[in-house]
Design an enzyme around this catalytic site. Structure first.
Site, short mmCIF file in Angstrom:
data_model
loop_
_atom_site.label_atom_id
_atom_site.label_comp_id
_atom_site.label_asym_id
_atom_site.label_seq_id
_atom_site.Cartn_x
_atom_site.Cartn_y
_atom_site.Cartn_z
N ASP A 2 2.05 6.33 1.75
CA ASP A 2 3.49 6.40 1.96
C ASP A 2 4.24 6.45 0.63
OD1 ASP A 2 5.80 6.51 3.44
OD2 ASP A 2 5.94 4.34 3.71
N GLY A 3 5.35 7.19 0.65
CA GLY A 3 6.23 7.19 -0.52
C GLY A 3 6.39 8.53 -1.20
N HIS A 19 4.76 15.50 -1.72
CA HIS A 19 3.48 15.68 -1.03
C HIS A 19 2.47 16.36 -1.97
CE1 HIS A 19 5.39 14.22 2.50
NE2 HIS A 19 6.11 15.30 2.73
N GLU A 49 3.67 11.57 14.94
CA GLU A 49 5.14 11.54 14.86
C GLU A 49 5.68 12.48 13.76
OE1 GLU A 49 3.20 8.67 14.89
OE2 GLU A 49 3.53 8.42 17.03
N LEU A 113 -20.29 9.48 0.87
CA LEU A 113 -19.07 8.89 1.44
C LEU A 113 -18.67 9.59 2.74
CD1 LEU A 113 -16.47 7.05 1.00
CD2 LEU A 113 -15.44 9.09 -0.03
#
Ligand code: FPP
Length: 229
Positions: A2-3, A19, A49, A113
């Site tokens: 976020d941010g 982004h 959302e 991973l």
């Protein structure tokens, strides 16, 4: 993660620029987790959302996902990462869907991973889609309702087969889960930090891991019954 939007706004740039700047810490976290022998990493890249954001921002995110996949897949594959996308993938444009399918197929046999990218994902969506699968099995007679338990439900969730997440990290200063892995986070340690995602760096990741190392995990028991771990 976020941010991104605030990071860009602080610089007088469109949100999309945030982004784009968010790709670097994505790369860093993947590299660091692989190097540290962390088994699985799940990144929340696009929520159910997020489709409600302005079409310009959504379009820029789709192009960014395609670009990142085209730029990074070779290296991810070389380093043994096994990639999986979780979420309602049919909601994505065909050019994105085809990358998701291609990246999963190419890295399917890798043993390093396990990297999940949540796209078009919501924790509630995940529980609903799992419930629907169980309901279909029950309706066909393959499953008795009395046999539905935590393991059967969990077996239909997007993260099936992976260990429960140990640590949740949210950047950007907000202290909420925002419909991420609602079921899976039941006993996860929740870590919140103020750094905006594009500024999240190796030091920030180390701080989160250090904090996690100091946690006492009791899973509803007491320190004695869990062996004091
Ligand atoms: C949330 O920040 C972030 C997103 C909705 C997009 C996350 C995408 C990336 C980090 C791009 C790279 C990802 C991959 C997988 C290649 P926000 O826009 O809600 O920020 P704000 O709270 O400051 O508005």
């Amino acid at each position: 993660m976020d941010g991104n939007g605030r990071w860009a706004t602080q610089r007088g740039q469109p949100r999309q620029a945030g982004h784009k700047a968010g790709v670097r810490p994505v790369r860093l976290c993947i590299e660091q987790c692989a190097r540290r022998g962390i088994a699985a990493l799940t990144l929340f890249a696009f929520s159910s959302e997020n489709w409600g954001r302005p079409s310009e921002e959504v379009g820029a995110l789709m192009s960014l996902f395609v670009q990142a996949m085209d730029d990074e897949l070779d290296e991810l594959h070389r380093s043994g990462v096994k990639l999986r996308f979780i979420g309602d993938r049919l909601s994505f444009p065909v050019r994105v869907q085809s990358r998701l399918v291609g990246a999963e197929a190419r890295t399917a046999a890798n043993t390093g991973l396990q990297l999940q990218i949540a796209m078009g994902y919501g924790g509630r969506w995940d529980i609903v889609q799992a419930t629907r699968k169980l309901a279909a099995r029950a309706a066909s007679g393959a499953l008795r309702p009395a046999d539905i338990n935590e393991a059967t439900l969990s077996g239909e969730l997007a993260l099936t087969g992976l260990p429960e997440p140990d640590l949740f990290i949210r950047t950007g200063g907000e202290q909420r889960i925002s419909n991420f892995l609602l079921w899976n986070l039941a006993y996860t340690e929740l870590y919140f930090c103020d750094a905006l995602w594009p500024d999240f760096d190796e030091q920030g990741l180390q701080a989160a891991l250090d904090w996690f190392a100091g946690r006492e995990r009791r899973y509803g028991l007491t320190a004695t019954t869990t062996g004091g771990a």
